[in-house]
Design an enzyme around this catalytic site. Structure first.
Site, short mmCIF file in Angstrom:
data_model
loop_
_atom_site.label_atom_id
_atom_site.label_comp_id
_atom_site.label_asym_id
_atom_site.label_seq_id
_atom_site.Cartn_x
_atom_site.Cartn_y
_atom_site.Cartn_z
NE ARG A 1 -2.02 -2.21 3.22
CZ ARG A 1 -2.41 -2.64 4.42
NH1 ARG A 1 -3.55 -2.20 4.93
NH2 ARG A 1 -1.66 -3.46 5.13
N GLY B 1 -7.78 -3.85 12.41
CA GLY B 1 -8.62 -4.93 12.91
C GLY B 1 -9.46 -4.40 14.06
CD GLU C 1 -6.86 -7.92 10.61
OE1 GLU C 1 -6.38 -6.98 9.95
OE2 GLU C 1 -6.74 -7.98 11.85
CG ASN D 1 -4.92 -5.80 16.82
OD1 ASN D 1 -4.24 -5.67 17.83
ND2 ASN D 1 -4.60 -6.62 15.82
CE LYS E 1 30.74 22.52 0.98
NZ LYS E 1 31.35 21.86 -0.17
CE1 TYR F 1 33.88 20.19 -8.11
CE2 TYR F 1 32.11 21.23 -9.34
CZ TYR F 1 32.89 20.12 -9.07
OH TYR F 1 32.67 18.95 -9.74
CB SER G 1 29.86 44.50 -1.27
OG SER G 1 29.44 44.85 0.02
C1 UD1 Z 1 -2.30 -5.47 11.24
C2 UD1 Z 1 -3.30 -6.29 12.05
C3 UD1 Z 1 -4.51 -5.41 12.38
C4 UD1 Z 1 -4.04 -4.18 13.13
C5 UD1 Z 1 -2.97 -3.44 12.36
C6 UD1 Z 1 -2.36 -2.36 13.22
C7 UD1 Z 1 -3.15 -8.65 11.43
C8 UD1 Z 1 -3.75 -9.73 10.61
N1 UD1 Z 1 -3.71 -7.45 11.30
O1 UD1 Z 1 -2.91 -5.13 10.01
O2 UD1 Z 1 -5.42 -6.12 13.16
O3 UD1 Z 1 -5.14 -3.33 13.39
O4 UD1 Z 1 -1.91 -4.31 11.98
O5 UD1 Z 1 -1.47 -1.55 12.54
O6 UD1 Z 1 -2.25 -8.89 12.19
N2 UD1 Z 1 4.44 -8.32 8.27
C9 UD1 Z 1 5.42 -9.29 8.12
N3 UD1 Z 1 5.13 -10.37 7.35
C10 UD1 Z 1 3.94 -10.57 6.76
C11 UD1 Z 1 2.94 -9.59 6.93
C12 UD1 Z 1 3.22 -8.47 7.70
O7 UD1 Z 1 6.51 -9.16 8.65
O8 UD1 Z 1 3.77 -11.62 6.10
C13 UD1 Z 1 4.76 -7.14 9.09
C14 UD1 Z 1 4.74 -5.84 8.29
O9 UD1 Z 1 6.05 -5.49 7.83
C15 UD1 Z 1 4.25 -4.82 9.32
C16 UD1 Z 1 3.42 -5.64 10.27
O10 UD1 Z 1 3.78 -6.98 10.09
O11 UD1 Z 1 5.32 -4.24 10.04
C17 UD1 Z 1 1.92 -5.46 10.04
O12 UD1 Z 1 1.58 -5.85 8.72
P1 UD1 Z 1 0.51 -5.07 7.87
O13 UD1 Z 1 0.38 -5.75 6.56
O14 UD1 Z 1 0.78 -3.62 7.87
O15 UD1 Z 1 -0.81 -5.37 8.71
P2 UD1 Z 1 -2.11 -4.45 8.79
O16 UD1 Z 1 -2.95 -4.68 7.59
O17 UD1 Z 1 -1.75 -3.06 9.13
MG MG Z 2 0.09 -2.08 9.08
#
Ligand code: UD1
Ligand code: MG
Length: 435
Positions: free
Chosen positions: A18, A144, A158, A173, A337, A373, A391
């Protein structure tokens, strides 16, 4: 809490779809520092000992960006991005070591403080098994939702999977979670991917634990601490909150800001008490300003040291390596600088001073340019104490102007000028009678 062992898992593997970016979102910066470094710094500040970082997209760059002094990070690779629960399981080897508490936090929640984790760990210590860190918001889109029945947390839904009615819920969440470390693997292993995205959702742990009769609760954090970043608009909101927070701290510590909302700080900007900032000042990284300095309106400052009692701007640009000593002045439309401006020296109008040293109490006239330079290399200009540069002079580096010397206005100086001398380097004026 000291007698309970704790593992903190930071998820930072996601694809960041996104953000529509060529790099992982956790590398995007807040106040000039990658989001992931905000998270790891906070962990270091609150004394976290065992931390696991889950990497995926841009793993090497994220690992480097996450490194902060005082925190040793064990890293794990999540090679396929199959969701937040799958990401936590990438750190299985760490969880298997057996901790009392397992905390999960996200690389895209950069403003988090230690407080919600402490609250969650206290709940674990009181015997609860899963503690969700929730928050109340009037903009729940994307988060979520906490599904509660009779005040009991029964599930996290979610947004994609939520009904119309569930989407109206404003308790969300944060993604931050604490799990009884002795149960963590067993619960996590049972999470499936039967949902709108086909991902392994960490949030499903709530229903799984409850079905086992475990105690699942939520604690409340402030939205500003747990706000998440999924796109650039949210990045800008987080930046605004960070800036507000830091400006407030600085003002409380003695810095005057006439229009705080127009001042932009870097993560490492150091402003001493009694510094005054007029409106519209931007700080890039690496700036220190000592007591009593006044930064006038519309200045852009990075990598600069500004000593006590100096005056900068309006409309000044200080670039890396600018060092303004006590009582010196850099005025309007001047750029400095990699240059020392010694005590009491003045660079007041329309000048460029680069790769230079300006001696104590020297006066640099309007429109002076250090020609540093030659198209290939940079060279230094050294201007002595109490020198007076007329000046519109061009000082072609490498060149030295001795102490107490004077350069006539409009000169192009290509050779050294000794101390106590007067240098003219311009054509003589001719005046002819008109008849
Ligand atoms: C997630 C939560 C949601 C919460 C929100 C808060 C889940 C399913 N959803 O959604 O409930 O309200 O965060 O910000 O947990 N990441 C990984 N590997 C993956 C997927 C994600 O490391 O396979 C990491 C991402 O880099 C990120 C974090 O987990 O730092 C959250 O992932 P993201 O895809 O942003 O979840 P949200 O849709 O925001
Ligand atoms: Mg997120």
């Amino acid at each position: 809490m000291e007698n309970r062992s704790c593992l903190t898992i930071v998820l930072a593997a996601g694809d960041s779809t996104r953000m529509k970016s060529s790099k992982s979102k956790v590398l995007h910066k807040i106040a000039g520092l990658p989001m992931i470094a905000h998270v790891t710094r906070t962990l270091a500040d609150v004394g976290v000992k065992d931390a696991a970082l889950v990497l995926g997209r841009d793993a090497d760059t994220v690992r480097e960006a996450a490194a902060v002094p005082g925190l040793s990070l064990e890293t794990f690779l999540q090679s396929e991005r199959l969701g937040t629960a799958h990401a936590v399981m990438a750190a299985r080897a760490a969880i298997e070591r057996g901790y009392d508490d397992v905390l999960v936090t996200y690389g895209d929640v950069p403003l988090v403080t230690g407080a919600p984790f402490l609250a969650a760990r206290e709940m674990l210590a009181a015997g609860h098994d899963v503690v969700v860190i929730g928050f109340e918001t009037d903009k729940p889109t994307g988060y979520g939702r906490l599904i509660e029945t009779d005040g009991q947390l029964v599930a996290i839904r979610e947004e994609r999977d939520a009904s119309e009615e569930e989407r109206r819920i404003t308790r969300c969440n944060s993604g931050l979670l604490a799990i009884n470390g002795r149960l963590a693997l067993e619960l996590l292993e049972r999470i499936g991917n039967d949902n709108a995205k086909g991902e392994y959702y960490l949030t499903d742990i709530v229903e799984i634990a409850r079905a086992d009769g475990r105690s699942v609760v939520s604690v409340q954090a402030d939205e500003s601490e747990v706000i998440g970043c999924n796109n650039r608009a949210e990045l800008a909101v987080i930046e605004r909150i960070w800036q507000q927070r830091r400006r407030h701290e600085l003002m409380v510590s003695g810095v005057s800001m006439m229009a705080p909302e127009t001042v932009f700080l870097s993560h490492d900007t150091e402003l001493a008490p009694d510094v005054t900032l007029e409106p519209n000042v931007f700080f890039g990284p690496g700036v220190t300003v000592e007591a009593g300095a006044v930064i006038h309106a519309y200045c852009h400052i990075e990598g600069a040291r500004i000593a006590a009692g100096t005056s900068v701007g309006p409309f000044a640009r200080l670039r890396p390596g600018a060092h303004l000593h006590a009582g010196s002045k850099v005025g309007n439309f001047c750029e400095v600088k990699n240059a020392e401006i010694a005590e009491g020296a003045k660079v007041n109008h329309l000048s460029y001073i680069g790769d230079a040293s300006v001696g104590a109490a020297a006066n640099i006239g309007a429109g002076t340019i250090t020609c540093n330079y030659d198209g290939v290399n940079k060279h230094r200009t050294e201007i002595g104490a109490r020198a007076f540069i007329g000046s519109n002079s061009a000082l072609v580096a490498p060149v030295k102007i001795g102490d107490n010397s004077l350069v006539a206005a409009g000169s192009t100086i290509t050779r050294n000028v000794p101390a106590d001398a007067l240098a003219f380097a311009r054509s003589r004026q001719t005046v002819k009678e008109r008849k």
